[in-house]
Design an enzyme around this catalytic site. Structure first.
Site, PDB file in Angstrom:
ATOM      1  N   ARG A   1      31.152  53.016  14.296  1.00 56.42           N
ATOM      2  CA  ARG A   1      32.673  53.241  13.887  1.00 56.42           C
ATOM      3  C   ARG A   1      33.610  53.019  14.812  1.00 56.42           C
ATOM      4  O   ARG A   1      34.782  52.524  14.534  1.00 56.42           O
ATOM      5  CB  ARG A   1      32.824  55.190  14.105  1.00 56.42           C
ATOM      6  CG  ARG A   1      34.189  55.527  13.919  1.00 56.42           C
ATOM      7  CD  ARG A   1      34.216  57.056  13.807  1.00 56.42           C
ATOM      8  NE  ARG A   1      33.319  57.871  14.696  1.00 56.42           N
ATOM      9  CZ  ARG A   1      33.405  58.056  16.041  1.00 56.42           C
ATOM     10  NH1 ARG A   1      34.288  57.399  16.782  1.00 56.42           N
ATOM     11  NH2 ARG A   1      32.238  58.525  16.708  1.00 56.42           N
TER      12      ARG A   1
ATOM     13  N   ASP B   1      54.930  46.117   4.473  1.00 60.55           N
ATOM     14  CA  ASP B   1      53.610  46.115   3.709  1.00 60.55           C
ATOM     15  C   ASP B   1      53.606  44.700   3.075  1.00 60.55           C
ATOM     16  O   ASP B   1      54.525  44.384   2.195  1.00 60.55           O
ATOM     17  CB  ASP B   1      53.772  47.133   2.735  1.00 60.55           C
ATOM     18  CG  ASP B   1      52.310  47.240   1.804  1.00 60.55           C
ATOM     19  OD1 ASP B   1      51.918  45.975   1.576  1.00 60.55           O
ATOM     20  OD2 ASP B   1      52.184  48.251   1.314  1.00 60.55           O
TER      21      ASP B   1
ATOM     22  N   LYS C   1      43.503  43.995  -2.562  1.00 55.13           N
ATOM     23  CA  LYS C   1      44.232  43.158  -3.437  1.00 55.13           C
ATOM     24  C   LYS C   1      44.093  41.627  -3.240  1.00 55.13           C
ATOM     25  O   LYS C   1      42.882  41.270  -3.390  1.00 55.13           O
ATOM     26  CB  LYS C   1      45.750  43.678  -3.612  1.00 55.13           C
ATOM     27  CG  LYS C   1      45.962  45.025  -3.361  1.00 55.13           C
ATOM     28  CD  LYS C   1      45.348  45.802  -4.633  1.00 55.13           C
ATOM     29  CE  LYS C   1      45.983  47.214  -4.851  1.00 55.13           C
ATOM     30  NZ  LYS C   1      45.618  48.241  -3.840  1.00 55.13           N
TER      31      LYS C   1
END
Length: 393
Positions: free
Chosen positions: A63, A188, A213
């Site tokens: 993690r 973004d 994407k």
């Protein structure tokens, strides 16, 4: 933008000056143990320590850090010309980490009047309950943004190109507005990808990606990323990334790295195909409006040409006949697959009002009911054009 300077910075550890080379090599040397030319998938949760507190290679628990994720994060930083890259389990996980790092109850954020529905939902349904306020501005107009800022504003959030109306915001101009007001500019960059646009070089403080994407590019992974040039902010983000835990798993990190290697060649084809699609749609009698910054009549065309290498692979258009006609176009498409998401090698079509942006219904970000959005893939352009023509009827 000068392509030969794409992806470099004065203190960069990488000697490469071209994006295409960085995408293949940054953060990904041959494996020291085996000589493998592809970064291994370190599918491991914990690591042997050389005595209490003695970390072998700096890793203790995946993690906190994992070698495969570390390679992706170094690659992301290089591709966005940043100092620190961080990889997450999704784009929204990246956004959540960023907002909880930058904001506290009572703070205010300016968001765009056109943005991804999930981002709007995060602000309107989650962050607002935490005591953070938001208001909407047309980020294509720096004056409107300046007027929307308040003394308690801490973040200016921008999407360019925006989702789904492909609006263009002048990053450099907005960076000046943000600096004057003492707020962070977040961009973004999902629709453009770092190959087409470099927000940090234009003055942004943080870049956000859904690596699901174009970065991944094959519709086979979900992920997100943050990149910044501010070393101090990078440390804060890394602290919260570990404390909150929504990190990219090693296999997902590996998939994004694999996709990034071909980002440049894929984006070139996406852009070529999208241009042909937009031009065809602009002349079609059943289309009332086309949104694509590569068209000369697009209001953001000149700004896009200034800050982007090319105009991207996303096209939206409005269909004569209203909502039902738009839905029918989506249903009749055959080669364009009806589905959410974008940026994969295959072409997708969707109705934003009922799909990706349903959460924005009734808000200032509500999208036109007759709008169709297509993610133009890398198939043969003639086949894509034929499919859209038959879908339009």
């Amino acid at each position: 933008m000068n392509e030969t300077e794409h992806g470099t910075r004065p203190d960069s550890p990488h000697a490469y000056r071209h994006f295409e080379t960085l995408a293949i090599h940054a953060g990904q040397p041959a494996d020291a143990q085996t000589g493998a030319v592809v970064t291994p998938i370190y599918q491991v949760s914990t690591y042997k320590q050389d005595g209490v507190g003695g970390l072998r290679g700096g890793y203790e628990y995946s993690r906190s850090a994992n070698p495969t994720r570390s390679a992706l994060e170094e690659s992301l930083a290089a591709l966005e010309s940043g100092r620190r890259g961080l990889a997450f389990a999704s784009g929204l996980a990246a956004e959540d980490c960023l907002l909880r790092t930058l904001l506290k109850p009572g703070d205010h954020v300016v968001i765009p009047n056109d943005a991804y529905g999930g981002t709007f939902r995060l602000f309107a349904k989650v962050v607002e309950r935490w005591g953070v306020r938001w208001s909407v501005a047309d980020t294509s107009d720096p004056r409107a943004v300046r007027e929307a800022l308040r003394p308690e504003t801490r973040v200016l959030w921008v999407e360019t190109p925006s989702n789904p109306l492909l609006g263009i915001s002048d990053i450099e101009a907005l960076a000046g507005v943000a600096r004057e007001a003492g707020v962070r500019l977040v961009v973004d960059n999902t629709f453009a990808s770092p190959y087409l646009q470099q927000p940090l070089q234009l003055g942004a403080d943080v870049v956000v990606h859904s690596t699901t994407k174009y970065m991944g590019g094959h519709s086979d992974v979900v992920g997100g990323a943050l990149v910044t040039s501010d070393a101090g902010l990078g440390e804060e983000l890394a602290y919260h990334q570990n404390a909150m835990g929504a990190v990219a798993g090693p296999f997902d990190a590996w998939l994004v790295m694999r996709g990034a290697k071909t980002l440049a060649v894929r984006m070139d084809r996406h852009c070529e195909n999208a241009t042909r699609v937009a031009e065809m749609l602009a002349g079609h009698p059943k289309v009332s409006q086309v949104y694509y910054p590569g068209l000369a009549e697009h209001p953001g065309h000149e700004v896009a040409a200034k800050q982007m290498k090319a105009f991207g692979g996303m096209v939206s258009f409005r269909v004569r006949g209203g909502e039902e006609a738009a839905v029918a176009v989506c249903d009749r498409a055959e080669l364009f697959t009806l589905g959410e998401s974008l940026g994969g090698v295959e072409s997708l079509i969707e109705h934003p009002g009922r799909m990706t942006h349903a959460s924005a219904a009734g808000s200032p970000l509500e999208v036109p009911a007759d709008l169709v959005r297509v993610s133009v893939g890398i198939e043969a352009a003639d086949d894509l054009l034929a499919d859209l023509r038959q879908a339009l009827g």
